[in-house]
Motif scaffolding. Structure first.
Motif, PDB file in Angstrom:
ATOM      1  N   SER A  62       0.821  -1.217   0.000  1.00 50.79           N
ATOM      2  CA  SER A  62       0.000   0.000   0.000  1.00 50.79           C
ATOM      3  C   SER A  62       0.853   1.264   0.000  1.00 50.79           C
TER       4      SER A  62
ATOM      5  N   ARG B  55      -0.567   7.299  -5.675  1.00 53.23           N
ATOM      6  CA  ARG B  55      -1.598   7.914  -4.838  1.00 53.23           C
ATOM      7  C   ARG B  55      -2.252   9.065  -5.592  1.00 53.23           C
TER       8      ARG B  55
ATOM      9  N   LYS C 286      -8.543   7.400   3.453  1.00 56.32           N
ATOM     10  CA  LYS C 286      -7.701   6.686   2.501  1.00 56.32           C
ATOM     11  C   LYS C 286      -8.485   5.495   1.955  1.00 56.32           C
TER      12      LYS C 286
ATOM     13  N   ASP D  18      -8.249   2.337  -0.649  1.00 54.81           N
ATOM     14  CA  ASP D  18      -7.435   1.469  -1.490  1.00 54.81           C
ATOM     15  C   ASP D  18      -8.370   0.711  -2.416  1.00 54.81           C
TER      16      ASP D  18
ATOM     17  N   GLN E 244      -4.111   4.328  -4.503  1.00 51.66           N
ATOM     18  CA  GLN E 244      -4.878   4.780  -3.351  1.00 51.66           C
ATOM     19  C   GLN E 244      -5.469   6.154  -3.650  1.00 51.66           C
TER      20      GLN E 244
END
Length: 378
Positions: free
Chosen positions: A39, A44, A82, A84, A94
């Motif tokens: 992750s 992002r 957040k 995912d 993400q």
């Protein structure tokens, strides 16, 4: 890959194509067969903007299939969320949703942590509100992020334009574009490039805008576009999209211009296929996915156009637009599609190899975007 021949094609043409390897199955347990990066190492996407600008609504509609009307009841975000999304989608990244009231310029916030691994920063501006404060915050946000990570793609979503006339939309976009770039030029930040998109959750504009953002994060994009160009030119296909069926984001398309109406038709086709499969295709087996290796659909429109959908893998679908006369050569199209799908599998193998390679290995040695991936020889 066979080529499209208007005059010399034999309609009785058929060919035996090798199926996918046995290891390329659809497991019962989600996405475990796909190599997913840690992750912390995933690209992002950061959503920022003032309060009530529509950030959370965008995320819910695009990636969680929430109805636009349901977003009216969403509470205002009061903490960093957040999300995912790589476990339910081909695209692996993400999404960080930042509340509008949080001042991340405060020393308590680690700018390196926020922007260090950021692939794209989306700043959402409410087009139906006074946007001068939003432009001021946009300038500060972009300046801060660029100092930390100059590789960030900066995107501006001029949102909630569904209630505006076409002339008003163009006027607002021009005004925001001018003010934003002038502010950056005054501070000597001419190298920063801002991309502007008019968006609304009540039509497909938000999906198209997010498609453009995601494509910039996919290093295999040149290879995928080249494969689609080869498929179209050899099969008489006018337009082809490679869709992530979960979010209806197209991760690649051929080099011909994208027509909004054609994109909307393809999105609607995916909805129809998924909905009909959920109703009639599961046979009471709730553990099966309604989209699998047997998914295929043909829709003939009243203007002699055919929409053709084929499953590429558990997450991806190929949707093609072609003339009905060209679709009569079904055997050729199917053969070329299998060649295309085999090439896509090779792209995945390169991607998985890159993700399994230790981080000390230079990215350029395993980047699929630099690899030559070709279909079965013509």
């Amino acid at each position: 890959m066979s080529s499209f021949d208007e005059d010399g094609f034999d309609t009785s043409y058929s060919v035996t194509v090798e199926p996918f390897p046995q290891g390329y199955e659809y497991p019962d347990g989600g996405a475990d067969d796909y190599v997913t990066p840690n992750s912390d190492n995933k690209p992002r996407i950061i959503l920022m903007g003032l309060r009530r600008s529509g950030k959370s609504s965008i995320q819910k509609v695009v990636f969680h299939n929430m109805s636009p009307n349901e977003t009216l009841f969403l509470e205002s975000t009061n903490k960093v969320i957040k999300d995912d999304i790589s476990n339910s989608s081909f695209v692996q990244f993400q999404i960080w949703d930042f509340p509008g009231q949080i001042d991340f310029f405060d020393p308590a916030f680690d700018s390196e942590l926020i922007f260090g691994n950021c692939g794209a920063l989306i700043y959402v501006i409410d087009a139906q509100d006074d946007y001068m404060e939003a432009l001021s915050r946009l300038h500060m946000t972009v300046s801060k992020a660029y100092k930390v990570n100059p590789r960030i793609n900066f995107e501006v979503f001029i949102h909630k334009v569904d209630g505006l006339s076409d002339d008003h939309k163009i006027e607002i976009q021009r005004d925001i574009h001018q003010h934003a770039n002038e502010d950056l030029a005054d501070r000597g930040l001419d190298l920063i490039h801002l991309s502007f998109n008019l968006t609304s959750i009540y039509d497909h504009s938000i999906f198209e805008a997010f498609s453009k953002v995601v494509q910039k994060l996919i290093i295999q994009l040149p290879t995928l576009e080249n494969l689609l160009n080869i498929l179209c030119s050899n099969s008489g296909i006018e337009k082809a999209f490679l869709f992530d069926v979960v979010s209806k984001i197209y991760i690649a398309t051929d080099s011909s211009p994208v027509d909004m109406q054609s994109y909307e038709l393809c999105c609607d086709m995916i909805d129809v296929v998924i909905d009909v499969s959920c109703i009639y295709g599961l046979n009471g087996e709730s553990e099966r996915s309604c989209y699998d290796q047997d998914s295929c659909s043909i829709i003939k429109l009243n203007n002699s156009t055919v929409l053709y959908l084929r499953e590429v893998n558990r997450f991806l679908g190929l949707v093609c637009i072609l003339r009905e006369d060209n679709f009569n050569r079904h055997g050729l199209i199917d053969y070329n599609f299998h060649c295309f799908r085999k090439a896509i599998q090779e792209v995945f193998e390169v991607r998985n190899h890159a993700q399994q390679t230790p981080s000390t290995t230079p990215v350029t040695e395993t980047t699929p975007g630099n690899a030559v991936v070709s279909p079965t020889p013509i």
